[in-house]
Enzyme design. Structure first.
Site, PDB file in Angstrom:
ATOM      1  N   SER A 271       0.796  -1.230   0.000  1.00 37.59           N
ATOM      2  CA  SER A 271       0.000   0.000   0.000  1.00 37.59           C
ATOM      3  C   SER A 271       0.829   1.280   0.000  1.00 37.59           C
ATOM      4  O   SER A 271       1.691   1.472   0.857  1.00 37.59           O
ATOM      5  CB  SER A 271      -0.908  -0.032   1.238  1.00 37.59           C
ATOM      6  OG  SER A 271      -1.323   1.267   1.579  1.00 37.59           O
ATOM      7  N   GLY A 272       0.513   2.159  -0.950  1.00 41.10           N
ATOM      8  CA  GLY A 272       1.188   3.452  -0.993  1.00 41.10           C
ATOM      9  C   GLY A 272       0.898   4.265   0.256  1.00 41.10           C
ATOM     10  O   GLY A 272       1.779   4.957   0.786  1.00 41.10           O
ATOM     11  N   LEU A 273      -0.333   4.185   0.717  1.00 37.63           N
ATOM     12  CA  LEU A 273      -0.706   4.912   1.941  1.00 37.63           C
ATOM     13  C   LEU A 273       0.127   4.411   3.122  1.00 37.63           C
ATOM     14  O   LEU A 273       0.667   5.202   3.903  1.00 37.63           O
ATOM     15  CB  LEU A 273      -2.197   4.686   2.236  1.00 37.63           C
ATOM     16  CG  LEU A 273      -2.644   5.236   3.581  1.00 37.63           C
ATOM     17  CD1 LEU A 273      -3.092   6.685   3.456  1.00 37.63           C
ATOM     18  CD2 LEU A 273      -3.752   4.397   4.181  1.00 37.63           C
TER      19      LEU A 273
ATOM     20  N   ASP B 208       0.636  10.654   1.701  1.00 36.37           N
ATOM     21  CA  ASP B 208       0.461   9.754   0.553  1.00 36.37           C
ATOM     22  C   ASP B 208       0.121  10.637  -0.643  1.00 36.37           C
ATOM     23  O   ASP B 208      -1.046  10.807  -0.998  1.00 36.37           O
ATOM     24  CB  ASP B 208      -0.669   8.762   0.877  1.00 36.37           C
ATOM     25  CG  ASP B 208      -0.949   7.799  -0.264  1.00 36.37           C
ATOM     26  OD1 ASP B 208      -0.075   7.651  -1.149  1.00 36.37           O
ATOM     27  OD2 ASP B 208      -2.043   7.199  -0.283  1.00 36.37           O
TER      28      ASP B 208
ATOM     29  N   ASP C  83       0.774  -1.266  -5.172  1.00 33.83           N
ATOM     30  CA  ASP C  83       0.116  -0.001  -5.473  1.00 33.83           C
ATOM     31  C   ASP C  83       1.200   0.905  -6.060  1.00 33.83           C
ATOM     32  O   ASP C  83       2.158   1.246  -5.377  1.00 33.83           O
ATOM     33  CB  ASP C  83      -0.428   0.555  -4.151  1.00 33.83           C
ATOM     34  CG  ASP C  83      -0.984   1.963  -4.265  1.00 33.83           C
ATOM     35  OD1 ASP C  83      -1.099   2.470  -5.388  1.00 33.83           O
ATOM     36  OD2 ASP C  83      -1.306   2.538  -3.199  1.00 33.83           O
TER      37      ASP C  83
ATOM     38  N   ASP D   5       0.589   3.915  -7.576  1.00 31.70           N
ATOM     39  CA  ASP D   5       0.049   5.260  -7.797  1.00 31.70           C
ATOM     40  C   ASP D   5      -0.236   5.481  -9.287  1.00 31.70           C
ATOM     41  O   ASP D   5      -0.868   4.650  -9.918  1.00 31.70           O
ATOM     42  CB  ASP D   5       1.010   6.326  -7.248  1.00 31.70           C
ATOM     43  CG  ASP D   5       1.016   6.347  -5.712  1.00 31.70           C
ATOM     44  OD1 ASP D   5       0.113   5.727  -5.116  1.00 31.70           O
ATOM     45  OD2 ASP D   5       1.907   6.966  -5.134  1.00 31.70           O
TER      46      ASP D   5
ATOM     47  N   GLU E  10      -3.213   4.034 -11.241  1.00 30.03           N
ATOM     48  CA  GLU E  10      -4.485   4.756 -11.193  1.00 30.03           C
ATOM     49  C   GLU E  10      -4.498   5.930 -12.162  1.00 30.03           C
ATOM     50  O   GLU E  10      -3.443   6.497 -12.483  1.00 30.03           O
ATOM     51  CB  GLU E  10      -4.774   5.212  -9.761  1.00 30.03           C
ATOM     52  CG  GLU E  10      -3.759   6.189  -9.188  1.00 30.03           C
ATOM     53  CD  GLU E  10      -3.834   6.297  -7.659  1.00 30.03           C
ATOM     54  OE1 GLU E  10      -3.626   5.272  -6.974  1.00 30.03           O
ATOM     55  OE2 GLU E  10      -4.089   7.415  -7.164  1.00 30.03           O
TER      56      GLU E  10
ATOM     57  N   LYS F 219      -0.333  12.602  -7.438  1.00 27.58           N
ATOM     58  CA  LYS F 219      -1.665  12.269  -6.931  1.00 27.58           C
ATOM     59  C   LYS F 219      -1.741  12.567  -5.431  1.00 27.58           C
ATOM     60  O   LYS F 219      -0.722  12.786  -4.764  1.00 27.58           O
ATOM     61  CB  LYS F 219      -2.010  10.800  -7.211  1.00 27.58           C
ATOM     62  CG  LYS F 219      -1.036   9.769  -6.706  1.00 27.58           C
ATOM     63  CD  LYS F 219      -0.957   9.405  -5.261  1.00 27.58           C
ATOM     64  CE  LYS F 219      -2.046   8.999  -4.384  1.00 27.58           C
ATOM     65  NZ  LYS F 219      -2.321   7.588  -4.281  1.00 27.58           N
TER      66      LYS F 219
ATOM     67  N   ASN G  14      -3.892  10.925  -1.923  1.00 27.16           N
ATOM     68  CA  ASN G  14      -4.683   9.775  -1.505  1.00 27.16           C
ATOM     69  C   ASN G  14      -6.172  10.022  -1.753  1.00 27.16           C
ATOM     70  O   ASN G  14      -6.680  11.123  -1.517  1.00 27.16           O
ATOM     71  CB  ASN G  14      -4.440   9.475  -0.013  1.00 27.16           C
ATOM     72  CG  ASN G  14      -5.232   8.262   0.435  1.00 27.16           C
ATOM     73  OD1 ASN G  14      -6.388   8.376   0.819  1.00 27.16           O
ATOM     74  ND2 ASN G  14      -4.604   7.104   0.347  1.00 27.16           N
ATOM     75  N   SER G  15      -6.862   8.982  -2.192  1.00 26.59           N
ATOM     76  CA  SER G  15      -8.249   9.111  -2.634  1.00 26.59           C
ATOM     77  C   SER G  15      -9.207   9.600  -1.548  1.00 26.59           C
ATOM     78  O   SER G  15     -10.292  10.090  -1.865  1.00 26.59           O
ATOM     79  CB  SER G  15      -8.743   7.760  -3.151  1.00 26.59           C
ATOM     80  OG  SER G  15      -7.888   7.302  -4.160  1.00 26.59           O
TER      81      SER G  15
ATOM     82  N   ARG H  28      -6.700   1.185 -12.285  1.00 28.89           N
ATOM     83  CA  ARG H  28      -7.571   1.682 -11.210  1.00 28.89           C
ATOM     84  C   ARG H  28      -8.332   2.916 -11.682  1.00 28.89           C
ATOM     85  O   ARG H  28      -7.729   3.903 -12.120  1.00 28.89           O
ATOM     86  CB  ARG H  28      -6.701   1.979  -9.998  1.00 28.89           C
ATOM     87  CG  ARG H  28      -7.374   2.780  -8.911  1.00 28.89           C
ATOM     88  CD  ARG H  28      -6.554   2.655  -7.651  1.00 28.89           C
ATOM     89  NE  ARG H  28      -6.781   3.740  -6.718  1.00 28.89           N
ATOM     90  CZ  ARG H  28      -6.162   3.829  -5.545  1.00 28.89           C
ATOM     91  NH1 ARG H  28      -5.283   2.914  -5.188  1.00 28.89           N
ATOM     92  NH2 ARG H  28      -6.419   4.834  -4.745  1.00 28.89           N
TER      93      ARG H  28
ATOM     94  N   HIS I 120     -12.585   2.236  -7.616  1.00 26.23           N
ATOM     95  CA  HIS I 120     -12.433   2.760  -6.263  1.00 26.23           C
ATOM     96  C   HIS I 120     -13.595   3.696  -5.929  1.00 26.23           C
ATOM     97  O   HIS I 120     -14.191   4.315  -6.808  1.00 26.23           O
ATOM     98  CB  HIS I 120     -11.097   3.496  -6.127  1.00 26.23           C
ATOM     99  CG  HIS I 120     -10.616   3.567  -4.700  1.00 26.23           C
ATOM    100  ND1 HIS I 120     -11.135   2.790  -3.699  1.00 26.23           N
ATOM    101  CD2 HIS I 120      -9.658   4.332  -4.111  1.00 26.23           C
ATOM    102  CE1 HIS I 120     -10.523   3.060  -2.563  1.00 26.23           C
ATOM    103  NE2 HIS I 120      -9.615   4.000  -2.788  1.00 26.23           N
TER     104      HIS I 120
HETATM  105  C1  SPV Z   1      -3.375   2.645  -0.736  1.00 26.54           C
HETATM  106  O1  SPV Z   1      -3.495   1.778   0.126  1.00 26.54           O
HETATM  107  O2  SPV Z   1      -2.392   3.364  -0.830  1.00 26.54           O
HETATM  108  C2  SPV Z   1      -4.423   2.849  -1.722  1.00 26.54           C
HETATM  109  C3  SPV Z   1      -5.774   2.509  -1.368  1.00 26.54           C
HETATM  110  O3  SPV Z   1      -4.118   3.319  -2.785  1.00 26.54           O
HETATM  111  S1  SPV Z   1      -6.527   3.920  -0.809  1.00 26.54           S
HETATM  112  O4  SPV Z   1      -5.824   4.389   0.359  1.00 26.54           O
HETATM  113  O5  SPV Z   1      -7.859   3.491  -0.535  1.00 26.54           O
HETATM  114  O6  SPV Z   1      -6.486   4.916  -1.860  1.00 26.54           O
HETATM  115 MG    MG Z   2      -2.357   4.256  -2.814  1.00 25.31          MG
END
Ligand code: SPV
Ligand code: MG
Length: 570
Positions: free
Chosen positions: A54-56, A66, A93, A95, A122, A128, A130-131, A166, A197
């Site tokens: 996970s990027g986060l 993130d 992930d 990005d 994505e 980017k 974080n979503s 994504r 997502h």
């Molecule tokens: C992550 O885990 O970095 C993701 C998922 O990309 S989210 O945090 O839901 O965007």
């Molecule tokens: Mg991410």
């Protein structure tokens, strides 16, 4: 870890193939988020099907937002560590792909080579955010993102590597139509799966998307905000992969906060002791038990080892070798340009064994090989090979690897023998069939406690059978295998040989045996004496890795093997 074994398409990537299977099967697969090898290992042990790198999580573990603050290298290092420490697929992930299509190509090659099973990119603009962060969520033009997917699919080296596209249209507030338009375009561009997502608190928009998706590619979801929906419900609507993206990170943040405040409040760590993982668990997660097992199996190979090669005998007794072995000891017979002994020494040097002692006798003057110590055995003509071996003297804090002067062997066989822990270990031919061989020539027959498994694909399990009896005069019907001319002795094991020899000589002098016979004892006579005195002798079974030069046919074959290798070594 495993991975891309060689360059070029169609190479094997086990975890990627597994990820592909997970995406194709009707049941839902579940991935857990992680940011390092520890989290991935815990996820693997818990029973998740895959790990979401996970990027986060990775960003948080570095203490940065993130938001593409970290570089590809940091994401790659984290994912590679996860791949090294688990055997389930890692989905990274990535990005937006760390730049444009050129960056995506480099990214796919790097992650694939690191053993990662698949990547997710994505359709947002770099950099980017974080979503789930309110505010700016800008989408890339469809054409640009389609170009990235095609670049990614062209860059992968194994057919199995997975590229997930994504769709961030719902996150960016563009609605279902836009999400579907993008998802379709990405699937048509070759994406292996589409991650749709959503940051909605309910699963409604995801369920609507799924209803209207024409199954062009498997779907992946990340139900972080709409967490009330269960895996079973998502499976029922046909979701292929469900990602719990950050729950390990969030669980550990809360656990650390609670633990730290209790330690400060109570003034000691006693209060938390029963709620935290034990040091034993920590060692297990590190792989310490495996390291200990490896150490036992492999590090012994680094113990001081001396080699004793009895090369004193006259082999010209074998009719087919008379002309070749008349003037030189067997050790100096030329095998495609190099003396047999030199080939032995080179193989031993390659596994780090340098101390090689050659016992000379017959045509001792002809032994001329660099890197060996010659021990001349004056009484070679009156004695047998047992006396030759013992003329090397006692082993001083070293193991002894005894090797007949007429066998060629490879490094694997020596390594396997050197990893044995028993005091006396004889290498034996697993595939030997005494019935088929009966009468072809005198052999060093070996009877084991049980018949070996007759297969080429046997594993070295580290457990070795005991030898019940050994010798040329055993009846073929009673034996299982033959000794192939390599044996390993611990310091104690070599001492057992010396004791057995002394005991046999005393017995002979007392008239139980003919003295001359005892002094002429062969190696196998001596080993039988060790067995008779009640000490265990073990067998390392092997079906490959050696060639004996007994007859002219063996000799010709050995020369042709080395000729075919064009000088390559064993
Ligand atoms: C992550 O885990 O970095 C993701 C998922 O990309 S989210 O945090 O839901 O965007
Ligand atoms: Mg991410």
């Amino acid at each position: 870890m495993n991975s891309v074994c060689e360059l070029g398409r169609n190479t094997m990537h086990r975890e990627a193939r597994r990820l592909r299977e997970l995406l194709a099967q009707p049941t839902i697969a579940r991935a857990i988020g992680a940011h390092d090898a520890l989290g991935a290992t815990i996820g693997d042990q818990a029973g998740f099907d895959a790990i979401w790198s996970s990027g986060l999580e990775i960003s948080t573990s570095h203490g940065v937002p993130d938001a593409n603050i970290l570089t590809m290298t940091e994401f790659l290092d984290a994912a590679a560590a996860m791949a090294r420490s688990t055997s389930i697929p890692i989905v990274a992930d990535c990005d937006t792909g760390f730049g444009n299509s050129n960056n995506v190509i480099h990214m796919v090659r790097s992650f694939e080579a690191a053993g990662v099973a698949g990547v997710s990119i994505e359709d947002k603009l770099f950099p980017k955010v974080n979503s789930f962060v309110p505010g700016r969520q800008e989408l890339a033009p469809v054409a640009e993102f389609v170009g990235k997917i095609m670049a990614a699919k062209n860059a992968q080296r194994s057919d199995d590597f997975v590229v997930i596209a994504r769709v961030e249209a719902l996150v960016a507030g563009h609605g279902i139509e836009e999400a579907l338009r993008r998802g379709r375009a990405y699937a048509d561009a070759g994406a292996d799966a589409v991650l749709i997502h959503s940051k909605s608190k309910t699963p409604d928009e995801i369920l609507e998307f799924v209803r209207r998706w024409e199954a062009r590619a498997p779907l992946v979801v990340v139900p972080t905000t709409y967490h009330q929906i269960s895996a079973q419900e998502l499976e029922a609507v046909g979701i292929a992969l469900l990602i719990y993206a950050n729950h390990g990170l969030r669980a550990s943040i809360r656990a650390m906060q609670d633990t730290y405040s209790r330690i400060l409040q109570t003034g000691s760590t006693s209060a938390v002791e029963s709620d935290i993982a034990s040091m034993t668990e920590v060692f297990e997660l590190q792989g310490m038990p495996q390291m200990k097992a490896d150490e036992k199996a492999f590090l012994r190979a680094g113990e001081p080892t001396r080699v004793v090669i009895p090369a004193a005998g006259d082999h010209s007794g074998e009719a087919s070798m008379r002309e070749i072995a008349a003037d030189v000891p067997m050790a100096m017979v030329d095998i495609h340009g190099e003396p047999l002994l030199q080939r032995q020494v080179e193989t031993l040097n390659r596994v780090g064994v340098q101390d090689v002692r050659v016992i000379s006798g017959h045509r001792a003057d002809r032994i001329d090989v660099e890197g060996v110590q010659i021990v001349h055995h004056e009484r070679w003509a009156q004695t047998g090979i047992a006396a030759s071996i013992l003329s090397a003297g006692s082993a001083q804090q070293a193991r002894t690897l005894m090797i007949f002067s007429d066998v060629l062997f490879d490094t694997d066989l020596v390594r396997r023998l050197l990893s044995c822990n028993e005091d006396v270990v004889l290498a034996v031919n697993r595939q030997f069939d005494p019935a088929a061989d009966a009468g072809t020539r005198a052999r060093d027959y070996v009877a084991l406690a049980e018949a070996p498994v007759q297969t080429r694909r046997a594993l070295e399990t580290g457990s070795h059978q005991t030898v019940v009896s050994i010798g040329k005069t055993l009846h073929p019907a009673e034996v299982h295998t033959e000794f192939i001319g390599l044996a390993l002795f611990s310091e104690k094991g070599f001492g057992l040989l010396e004791e057995a020899w002394e005991a046999a000589l005393v017995r002979a002098d007392e008239g139980f045996h003919e003295a001359a016979d005892t002094r002429k004892a062969s190696f196998t006579d001596l080993i039988q004496e060790v067995i008779d005195r009640g000490y265990p002798v073990h067998a390392l079974e092997t079906s490959s890795g050696w060639m004996e030069i007994h007859s002219f046919d063996d000799y010709r074959e050995a020369c042709s093997v080395f000729a075919r290798r064009g000088g390559a070594n064993t």
